[in-house]
Design a protein around this motif. Structure first.
Motif, PDB file in Angstrom:
ATOM      1  N   ALA A  29       0.835  -1.200   0.000  1.00  0.00           N
ATOM      2  CA  ALA A  29       0.000   0.000   0.000  1.00  0.00           C
ATOM      3  C   ALA A  29       0.871   1.251   0.000  1.00  0.00           C
ATOM      4  CB  ALA A  29      -0.925  -0.003   1.221  1.00  0.00           C
ATOM      5  N   THR A  30       1.972   1.188   0.741  1.00  0.00           N
ATOM      6  CA  THR A  30       2.876   2.331   0.778  1.00  0.00           C
ATOM      7  C   THR A  30       3.441   2.617  -0.608  1.00  0.00           C
ATOM      8  OG1 THR A  30       3.501   1.697   3.022  1.00  0.00           O
ATOM      9  CG2 THR A  30       4.918   3.266   1.886  1.00  0.00           C
ATOM     10  N   MET A  31       3.843   1.546  -1.298  1.00  0.00           N
ATOM     11  CA  MET A  31       4.387   1.757  -2.640  1.00  0.00           C
ATOM     12  C   MET A  31       3.328   2.326  -3.573  1.00  0.00           C
ATOM     13  SD  MET A  31       7.154  -1.282  -3.243  1.00  0.00           S
ATOM     14  CE  MET A  31       6.014  -2.652  -3.128  1.00  0.00           C
ATOM     15  N   ASP A  32       2.116   1.837  -3.458  1.00  0.00           N
ATOM     16  CA  ASP A  32       1.035   2.384  -4.280  1.00  0.00           C
ATOM     17  C   ASP A  32       0.915   3.890  -4.069  1.00  0.00           C
ATOM     18  OD1 ASP A  32       0.475  -0.064  -5.246  1.00  0.00           O
ATOM     19  OD2 ASP A  32      -1.342  -0.403  -4.073  1.00  0.00           O
ATOM     20  N   CYS A  33       0.935   4.278  -2.800  1.00  0.00           N
ATOM     21  CA  CYS A  33       0.763   5.698  -2.489  1.00  0.00           C
ATOM     22  C   CYS A  33       1.921   6.531  -3.019  1.00  0.00           C
ATOM     23  CB  CYS A  33       0.619   5.897  -0.983  1.00  0.00           C
ATOM     24  SG  CYS A  33      -0.989   5.398  -0.356  1.00  0.00           S
ATOM     25  N   ILE A  34       3.128   6.061  -2.773  1.00  0.00           N
ATOM     26  CA  ILE A  34       4.283   6.813  -3.243  1.00  0.00           C
ATOM     27  C   ILE A  34       4.241   6.947  -4.759  1.00  0.00           C
ATOM     28  CG2 ILE A  34       6.791   6.810  -3.444  1.00  0.00           C
ATOM     29  CD1 ILE A  34       6.944   5.504  -0.742  1.00  0.00           C
ATOM     30  N   THR A  42       2.430  11.290   0.684  1.00  0.00           N
ATOM     31  CA  THR A  42       2.096   9.978   1.223  1.00  0.00           C
ATOM     32  C   THR A  42       1.975  10.068   2.744  1.00  0.00           C
ATOM     33  OG1 THR A  42       3.126   8.735  -0.573  1.00  0.00           O
ATOM     34  CG2 THR A  42       2.954   7.637   1.548  1.00  0.00           C
ATOM     35  N   THR A  43       0.757   9.974   3.233  1.00  0.00           N
ATOM     36  CA  THR A  43       0.527  10.101   4.673  1.00  0.00           C
ATOM     37  C   THR A  43       0.062   8.761   5.231  1.00  0.00           C
ATOM     38  OG1 THR A  43      -1.805  10.638   4.525  1.00  0.00           O
ATOM     39  CG2 THR A  43      -0.252  12.446   4.233  1.00  0.00           C
ATOM     40  N   LEU A  44       0.192   8.622   6.519  1.00  0.00           N
ATOM     41  CA  LEU A  44      -0.243   7.387   7.160  1.00  0.00           C
ATOM     42  C   LEU A  44      -1.731   7.156   6.923  1.00  0.00           C
ATOM     43  CD1 LEU A  44       1.725   7.445  10.512  1.00  0.00           C
ATOM     44  CD2 LEU A  44       2.190   6.180   8.426  1.00  0.00           C
ATOM     45  N   ALA A  45      -2.491   8.230   6.975  1.00  0.00           N
ATOM     46  CA  ALA A  45      -3.928   8.085   6.762  1.00  0.00           C
ATOM     47  C   ALA A  45      -4.207   7.471   5.400  1.00  0.00           C
ATOM     48  CB  ALA A  45      -4.609   9.451   6.878  1.00  0.00           C
ATOM     49  N   ARG A  46      -3.523   7.959   4.381  1.00  0.00           N
ATOM     50  CA  ARG A  46      -3.785   7.457   3.037  1.00  0.00           C
ATOM     51  C   ARG A  46      -3.306   6.018   2.887  1.00  0.00           C
ATOM     52  NH1 ARG A  46      -4.393  13.064   0.619  1.00  0.00           N
ATOM     53  NH2 ARG A  46      -2.354  13.879   1.164  1.00  0.00           N
ATOM     54  N   ARG A  50      -5.743   2.920   1.963  1.00  0.00           N
ATOM     55  CA  ARG A  50      -5.502   2.041   0.811  1.00  0.00           C
ATOM     56  C   ARG A  50      -5.406   0.582   1.251  1.00  0.00           C
ATOM     57  NH1 ARG A  50      -4.715   3.375  -3.989  1.00  0.00           N
ATOM     58  NH2 ARG A  50      -4.521   1.587  -5.383  1.00  0.00           N
ATOM     59  N   ALA A  51      -4.786   0.342   2.408  1.00  0.00           N
ATOM     60  CA  ALA A  51      -4.630  -1.034   2.893  1.00  0.00           C
ATOM     61  C   ALA A  51      -5.913  -1.536   3.533  1.00  0.00           C
ATOM     62  CB  ALA A  51      -3.481  -1.114   3.877  1.00  0.00           C
ATOM     63  N   GLY A  52      -6.833  -0.634   3.782  1.00  0.00           N
ATOM     64  CA  GLY A  52      -8.118  -1.050   4.324  1.00  0.00           C
ATOM     65  C   GLY A  52      -8.119  -1.304   5.817  1.00  0.00           C
ATOM     66  N   LEU A  53      -7.196  -0.679   6.542  1.00  0.00           N
ATOM     67  CA  LEU A  53      -7.289  -0.791   8.004  1.00  0.00           C
ATOM     68  C   LEU A  53      -7.084   0.559   8.661  1.00  0.00           C
ATOM     69  CD1 LEU A  53      -4.128  -0.682   8.613  1.00  0.00           C
ATOM     70  CD2 LEU A  53      -4.225  -3.157   8.564  1.00  0.00           C
ATOM     71  N   ASN A  57      -3.933   1.062  13.796  1.00  0.00           N
ATOM     72  CA  ASN A  57      -3.378  -0.268  13.615  1.00  0.00           C
ATOM     73  C   ASN A  57      -2.109  -0.248  12.760  1.00  0.00           C
ATOM     74  OD1 ASN A  57      -3.296  -2.950  14.031  1.00  0.00           O
ATOM     75  ND2 ASN A  57      -4.866  -3.475  12.524  1.00  0.00           N
ATOM     76  N   LEU A  58      -2.089   0.679  11.839  1.00  0.00           N
ATOM     77  CA  LEU A  58      -0.916   0.793  10.983  1.00  0.00           C
ATOM     78  C   LEU A  58       0.327   1.017  11.838  1.00  0.00           C
ATOM     79  CD1 LEU A  58       0.623   1.206   8.384  1.00  0.00           C
ATOM     80  CD2 LEU A  58      -0.412   3.444   8.149  1.00  0.00           C
ATOM     81  N   LEU A  59       0.209   1.901  12.814  1.00  0.00           N
ATOM     82  CA  LEU A  59       1.366   2.202  13.660  1.00  0.00           C
ATOM     83  C   LEU A  59       1.581   1.143  14.730  1.00  0.00           C
ATOM     84  CD1 LEU A  59       1.520   6.042  14.142  1.00  0.00           C
ATOM     85  CD2 LEU A  59       2.939   4.530  12.757  1.00  0.00           C
TER      86      LEU A  59
END
Lengths: 213, 213, 213, 213
Positions: A29-34, A42-46, A50-53, A57-59
DNA sequence: GATGAATGAGCCTTCATTCAT
DNA sequence: GATGAATGAAGGCTCATTCAT
């Protein structure tokens, strides 16, 4: 009574692999955003969206945003590295064939595609000001360059070379990089083979007797 | 005594040129920041601080941050472009010499130095996700590539070439780019001449009879 | 013992209702600020301070300042609308009594008080330049006017009227609005009854036989 | 030698009138902005742009933004006040005719048009939180109301009234205000006469014998 | 593990006001 | 009188991070 142990082990492995799976999913998901937004947008929210969570939880999986970015870069790097190293390992012990194997591997679809290149460039762009990136990118690059140079040197002693090994290696690597960049702009399609043939042409020009060997 | 008129004219020019001077000064500060901090950490506050004036005034000269960045990129671009175009204009009508002039110009201290290269790469890194950057970067790059290709084609018909013009151009340009990137890592110093010699070596290998002409 | 389920449900409701509670609390704080400072001096910082939470959290519940203002207006509107509509619903089917019910409802303490009127006027003042406000304010107003007119028309056919229905409706509504405005200036207190009596007096003058029915 | 004096006087008057002209022009621009953008979006920059002079110069004429707004409101107020007072002065000494004159004046094109009403409402909206506005608006309003009430009282003793003077005055004024608001929404055109006729209708209903007098 | 709510620092931008020319 | 440049204080908004549940 091996059952509980096994179960526990299994559960443990399961958990671990589940966690690994999540991490991989988040890196994706990070690569998609970048790719689509650039690093600065590219923010954590985005990424979380994109990852659907959830962002929280991401952090939980990556303690900090920087950690996530670094691991993403590290993933890219490992993939890139194992790609050419595996190709080398699979190639015969002949320097000329190994050189060609490295070149060919450089354009493998898994690593040489619009998205991955886009992400690489984004990291490169930030690397100057982020030593952690530079270290990863630089080390990777250097290993590749060194190996290329070593192969050129090995070839040089076996055949008539029209260029010093160092210049030869620089021109080959430069050409590969230049063709990579073209992938971002031009239309996709069958360019991959075309690119490989072009670099091979350069190699043939530098080492005229190589093919005949 | 035409003093008043002259003074008036001067004052007029002064006003305008003062504004231009400020803008240039701010673009310079912007490049400093991008070089040292990367684009994502380059904020208006930091640029203004570096330039020594207020953030409010910064946006008086450039209506928006994006505009400032774009004009910075445009400045880089113009400088780069005029550098190789001037070199070409000053070179004799001989394609071989013109090719060498372009190569040499590529490593001119004014455009090929740590800071400028660092800024270029930062913009490249963001260009995928910012069409405005891509447009500037791409157009610039393309003009250079096209000219290089044209020269290679011209040389090809005059001398024995060991490579097709397109591959020759790609390898030369790729090598230049690769050497540029090296400037970011290795120690500075006398590498410039070394780089030029290396590319010349490649050219000689591709076009063996070129120097004798 | 269905406790867990109940608890779960309660918790579920709690989450949601807690969020709703927060929103309501924030809308209240917004009205306070508009009342005391006017719309142009109502800032997110002040609203957040008044509500006792951070500015960041304020925008977590309402994505944007405009959204917060619009929802505040919408709240006012719903409250106003349901006020007279409930009153109508509770009144007998007689047009005369319904007219009186609407008038009386217009001065209910819940909607007709210094703060609420002040906020209404603030929104009205901005509505010309903000279509979103106009839409809400206008629609609300129109529903009220239309109903008033319909009642006047119904009464007109039943009794001797000294005014056309449209003029009657306009004068009654105008008088209500005028009295509302007075609430902003004069001392509060028992004016509410007084206002209702005054409008009733107008109604009696327009429809002489209405009370006797 | 009266010439220099005259010239000086003239120059002085000229300067002064020029200054007055500028101020009026700026007030006009201010009203345009408030009408189109609302008070909260009306900035000195925009006013200056609309008036066609520099922001610096704008504050030379009005020392502060608040001063400009207040003088704009004062201008509106004076215009409004002189409008109905002139109408009264021109009317015969008869209370009934004077009442009609006031009503008619309220809808004069010079003061009762989309733009002016829009600006009035914008000021009203802010008046709650700005005592200076309230003072101007309130005083104006009060003078009008008082006069209206006085006329109603005068009429009351001359003819059969169906309403107490105070209620009569409130309903008439309320109706005028309500019709003003309609000017903001409905289509423009010949509504002016229609509005006057409607209020006259109310007056006739309240004071049946008035016309026959 | 997972979520939504909360926080506070910082960012870009706007804007009234000042000032030298 | 008039202008453009300069300033600094907010203002709205974003975002990484924390935390209770």
């Amino acid at each position: 009574m091996p059952t509980p142990v096994t179960e526990k082990n299994f559960a443990g492995r399961n958990r671990k692999s589940q966690s690994e799976f999540r991490k991989q999913q988040l890196i994706e998901a990070t690569m998609d955003c970048i790719d689509k937004l650039g690093i600065s947008q590219t923010t954590l929210a985005r990424i979380a969206a994109r990852a659907g969570l959830s962002q929280g939880n991401l952090l939980f999986h990556f303690q900090t945003k920087e950690a996530l970015l670094e691991q993403t870069l590290r993933f890219l790097n490992d993939e890139y590295k194992s790609n050419w190293q595996d190709a080398l390992a699979a190639a015969p012990e002949n320097p000329g064939l190994q050189l060609r194997a490295m070149i060919k591997a450089s354009f493998a679809a898994r690593i040489c595609n619009r998205k991955k290149i886009s992400v690489w460039m984004a990291f490169w762009g930030e690397s100057r000001s982020r030593p952690a990136y530079m270290r990863v990118c630089g080390a990777n690059d250097k290993a590749f360059s060194d190996r290329l140079l070593a192969l050129c040197e090995a070839i040089e002693v076996q055949t008539d070379a029209r260029l010093s090994a160092s210049t030869a290696a620089l021109s080959i690597e430069g050409m590969i990089d230049g063709l990579w960049q073209n992938f971002l702009i031009g239309p996709s399609g069958f360019k991959r083979d075309q690119a490989i043939r072009a670099v091979f042409e350069l190699v043939d020009a530098i080492y005229p007797g190589l093919t005949d060997e």
